[in-house]
Design an enzyme around this catalytic site. Structure first.
Site, mmCIF file in Angstrom:
data_model
loop_
_atom_site.group_PDB
_atom_site.id
_atom_site.type_symbol
_atom_site.label_atom_id
_atom_site.label_comp_id
_atom_site.label_asym_id
_atom_site.label_seq_id
_atom_site.Cartn_x
_atom_site.Cartn_y
_atom_site.Cartn_z
ATOM 1 N N ASP A 162 -34.966 -14.706 -2.140
ATOM 2 C CA ASP A 162 -34.279 -13.667 -1.143
ATOM 3 C C ASP A 162 -33.140 -13.186 -2.098
ATOM 4 O O ASP A 162 -32.607 -12.056 -1.719
ATOM 5 C CB ASP A 162 -33.965 -14.070 0.258
ATOM 6 N N ASP A 204 -44.568 -15.358 5.685
ATOM 7 C CA ASP A 204 -43.257 -15.881 5.689
ATOM 8 C C ASP A 204 -43.255 -17.182 6.551
ATOM 9 O O ASP A 204 -44.216 -17.387 7.286
ATOM 10 C CB ASP A 204 -42.268 -14.710 6.086
HETATM 11 C C1 DGJ Z 1 -37.383 -13.699 4.522
HETATM 12 C C2 DGJ Z 1 -38.076 -12.764 3.401
HETATM 13 O O1 DGJ Z 1 -37.826 -13.843 2.207
HETATM 14 C C3 DGJ Z 1 -37.523 -11.590 3.207
HETATM 15 O O2 DGJ Z 1 -38.183 -11.051 2.197
HETATM 16 C C4 DGJ Z 1 -38.097 -10.869 4.386
HETATM 17 O O3 DGJ Z 1 -39.389 -10.679 4.524
HETATM 18 C C5 DGJ Z 1 -37.456 -11.689 5.615
HETATM 19 N N1 DGJ Z 1 -37.656 -13.028 5.636
HETATM 20 C C6 DGJ Z 1 -37.974 -10.844 6.829
HETATM 21 O O4 DGJ Z 1 -37.372 -11.730 8.029
#
Ligand code: DGJ
Length: 704
Positions: free
Chosen positions: A527, A458
């Site tokens: 997200d 991430d």
């Molecule tokens: C952003 C990601 O896109 C989410 O799916 C998740 O992993 C969060 N970060 C966790 O902090």
């Protein structure tokens, strides 16, 4: 051979396309042709000789140069801009040599060398023809062969010229975090349309992808010229229509705040290798353009090639930061019962992480949450028949972490300025070798000590104060060196742990590009897990990414409004994942989820590896449909979705769906319809499906 020398130039030919350029009588390297492959080499137009127009435009302004540098009387967008140690800022590139040969992997490559007339600056242009995908790949390498440094202020990968015409329309995607990949089509007029990223990553906001047509292409027909840059940092795309009516797309690393000092010959920094751009032409419309890129990604780019991705469960939206061995074991047990194949623990597992204000950088299991480490949980997950996956955000550090306390100088910053935090975190400067070595060692240890099958990588903020105190070269090299460093870290880890599957996530799709797909097997597109928003995002994503790289979770978002079936159907259009709080699902919902997962496993090879047809756009219509067809055309899957359409249900008649990609004279059955019909009939007569608001359906198609 797909690349060959012809009279006054070179031709790159693929199954059905050709790309031709050559030298004109003035010795300039000129674009000649890009489009359908023609029968004979004399069919390709010659390179027009250089001309000037009154006293206001030099040859560079009129000629369609293959790789123009800024110099002379030229005002069009150049690919290269440089300052020599003497202060001269005029680059005059002459053709020097051409070689057609095979690279170390046996792939045919054309390399053309251009060199400055006076200074020891050379540009090598590289070309590959991907015959089976109907794609051309290009990049450039800029080198200093002298003893004095040369400062680059722009170094693009390439310039794509379109046939002379004045009807062009540019398609591109834009958006923002939680609403990525919205498609735009706009006419190109004299002047420039610029899209770019200045955010250190590819960005949520735009992507280095283009599709240009003459305003008359649709999903299934019409000429389209398209391409995308394989780069995961700042990039720029300029679609320019010049005062002489020539339209071209320049693309490369962004020149905004960019500088690169080419050191003297022999030094490690005497060359700059620019990212590749892959592009193609089709007369099969936007759908065929997408399918060519999908095939290329699956066949050429992906490190594990076209692997079928397992159904995963990710606990992020169920437990957020409250992960510990008991909560994850409970979820894993339910997930396994549903048929999940890979269990992924997201954010929250590492030292000091209670919320987003601490812990990033300290990549060891939190002692209070996992007193015996991750081992027992992983063993349990494996015993349940699932692989184990883990979330990391390697490039980030919270000021409240042991890593930051030990190395506050490792973050991107200017010494005299505040270090602006985003989500309470700062960015480690991956351009630095010590940072690279630290991250390689830390993640290598994590992967070596635990049986990890999947890593979600991430990256949750954009850059600010892009300083690099003590930079060995020009500090503005940060933009490129950061990405090179990231590729090195990730590439080294991949090499050491070749069985691991990697997902690229950056708070959604901010690092979704063909560069990262050499390292990552999958991308997290957004997200935003609301299934109806997701329909539109997934459609934008499909413009250049195939379904198997698109991780798609079913979550609890809008569960009061959207049925479990609808949410599943949307996610089944990609690599299916589940992100619901499984503790809250009723026995009936768990049973239904298990059934849908079982069905997905059956259709998965067609969805993930088949050819995709966007039958009706979710971005343009509340009734949308997408179809996948196996590569041998013997089977398919149709998905149809209805969101909200005004009016009482009984008064709304949904339009017919016309299937695509079937063999016209083969007989097929479509689930829910009686009798076999020819592929031609399903495609020409179509079929009707009735759906109410927020209903969806999946229909399997097979040859009889
Ligand atoms: C952003 C990601 O896109 C989410 O799916 C998740 O992993 C969060 N970060 C966790 O902090």
């Amino acid at each position: 051979m797909s690349i060959r020398q012809i009279a006054d130039g070179w031709a790159l030919e693929t199954k059905s396309t050709a790309y031709v350029f050559g030298l004109n009588s003035g010795g300039m390297l000129i674009h000649r042709y890009w489009g359908a492959r023609l029968p004979g080499e004399n069919d390709y137009p010659p390179a027009p000789s250089s001309a000037i127009w009154l006293s206001f435009n030099g040859p560079g302004q009129l000629a369609r140069e293959e790789y123009p540098a800024w110099g002379g009387q030229s005002f069009v967008e150049p690919c290269l801009k440089a300052t020599f140690s003497t202060g001269v800022r005029d680059v005059v590139l002459n053709f020097e040599s051409a070689t057609i040969g095979e690279n170390r992997d046996g792939v045919q490559e054309l390399r053309l060398r251009l060199s400055d007339k006076h200074y020891p600056l050379v540009v090598d242009l590289f070309y590959r023809a991907h015959e089976e995908y109907d794609l051309i790949e290009r990049w450039a390498v800029v080198t200093n062969l002298g003893t004095e440094p040369i400062l680059l202020e722009r170094a693009w990968s390439c310039l794509w010229h379109l046939p002379l015409d004045n009807r062009y329309r540019l398609s591109h995607v834009s958006g923002r975090c939680l609403n990525e990949m919205q498609l735009h089509r706009e006419s190109l007029a004299p002047g420039k349309k610029v899209i770019e990223s200045r955010r250190l990553t590819t960005s949520h906001h735009a992507k280095p992808w283009f599709a240009v047509d003459r305003g008359n292409a649709d999903e299934e027909s019409g000429e389209v010229w398209f391409g995308t840059l394989a780069w995961s940092g700042n990039w720029k795309l300029v679609a320019e229509t010049t005062d002489f009516g020539s339209t071209r797309i320049g693309i490369g690393v962004n020149d905004w705040d960019f500088a690169w000092r080419l050191d003297s010959k022999g030094g490690a920094s005497s060359s700059l290798v620019l990212p590749a751009c892959v592009a193609g032409w089709t007369e099969g419309g936007f759908g065929a353009a997408s399918r060519a890129l999908h095939d290329y990604v699956r066949g050429e780019l992906l490190p594990h090639r076209p692997a079928l991705h397992p159904v995963l469960y990710n606990s992020w939206e169920a437990t957020y930061y409250d992960v510990d061995a008991p909560s994850q074991t409970k979820l894993a047990t339910i997930a396994a019962g549903m048929g999940v194949e890979l269990f992924v623990v997201d954010d929250g597992w590492f030292q000091g992480r209670k919320t987003d204000n601490a812990g990033l950088g300290d990549w060891r299991p939190d002692e209070r949450k996992f007193p015996q480490g991750l081992g027992p949980l992983i063993q349990k997950v494996n015993a349940l028949g699932m692989g184990f996956g883990l979330w990391v955000e390697p490039e980030m550090v919270n000021p409240d972490s042991d890593l930051y306390r030990a190395h506050p100088d490792w973050v991107i910053h200017f010494p005299t300025r505040a270090r602006t935090e985003g989500r309470n975190q700062l960015i480690l400067n991956c351009a630095r070798l010590d940072v690279q070595e630290h991250l390689i060692a830390t993640l290598d240890k994590l992967l070596s000590e635990n049986n990890i099958a999947f890593i979600k990588w991430d990256m949750n903020r954009n850059v600010s104060e892009p300083g690099w105190p003590g930079a060995p070269g020009d500090p503005r090299e940060l933009w490129v060196r950061y990405v090179q460093g990231l590729y090195r870290i990730w590439g080294t880890l991949r090499e050491r742990h070749p069985t691991v599957t990697w997902q690229s996530c950056a708070g959604g799709d901010a690092r979704a590009d063909f560069g990262i797909l050499r390292l990552a097997d999958q991308i997290w597109p957004s997200d935003n897990t609301l299934a109806d928003s997701r329909l539109a995002i997934q459609e934008g994503f499909s413009q250049f990414f195939p379904a198997n790289v698109m991780e798609a979770w079913v979550t609890d978002a809008a569960r009061e409004r959207l049925s479990l079936e609808f949410r599943f159907h949307v996610s089944m259009c990609g690599a299916l994942g589940v992100g619901c709080d499984l503790n809250k699902l009723s026995a009936e919902e768990l049973r239904q989820a298990a059934q849908l997962i079982a069905m997905y496993k059956e259709i998965r090879p067609i969805v993930q590896l088949g050819h995709q047809y966007r039958l009706r756009s979710a971005q343009q219509s509340p009734f949308s449909a997408v179809q996948y067809v196996s590569s041998d055309c013997s089977a398919g899957v149709l998905f149809a979705f209805r969101t909200h359409i005004a009016g009482y249900d009984s008064t709304v008649t949904l339009p017919a769906l016309f299937l695509r990609g079937l063999q016209t004279d083969w007989l097929y059955e479509v689930e829910g319809f009686s009798g076999a019909r020819s592929g031609a009939a399903w495609m020409r007569v179509g079929l009707r499906i009735e759906l109410k608001d927020f209903q969806s359906t999946i229909r399997r198609i097979h040859r009889v």
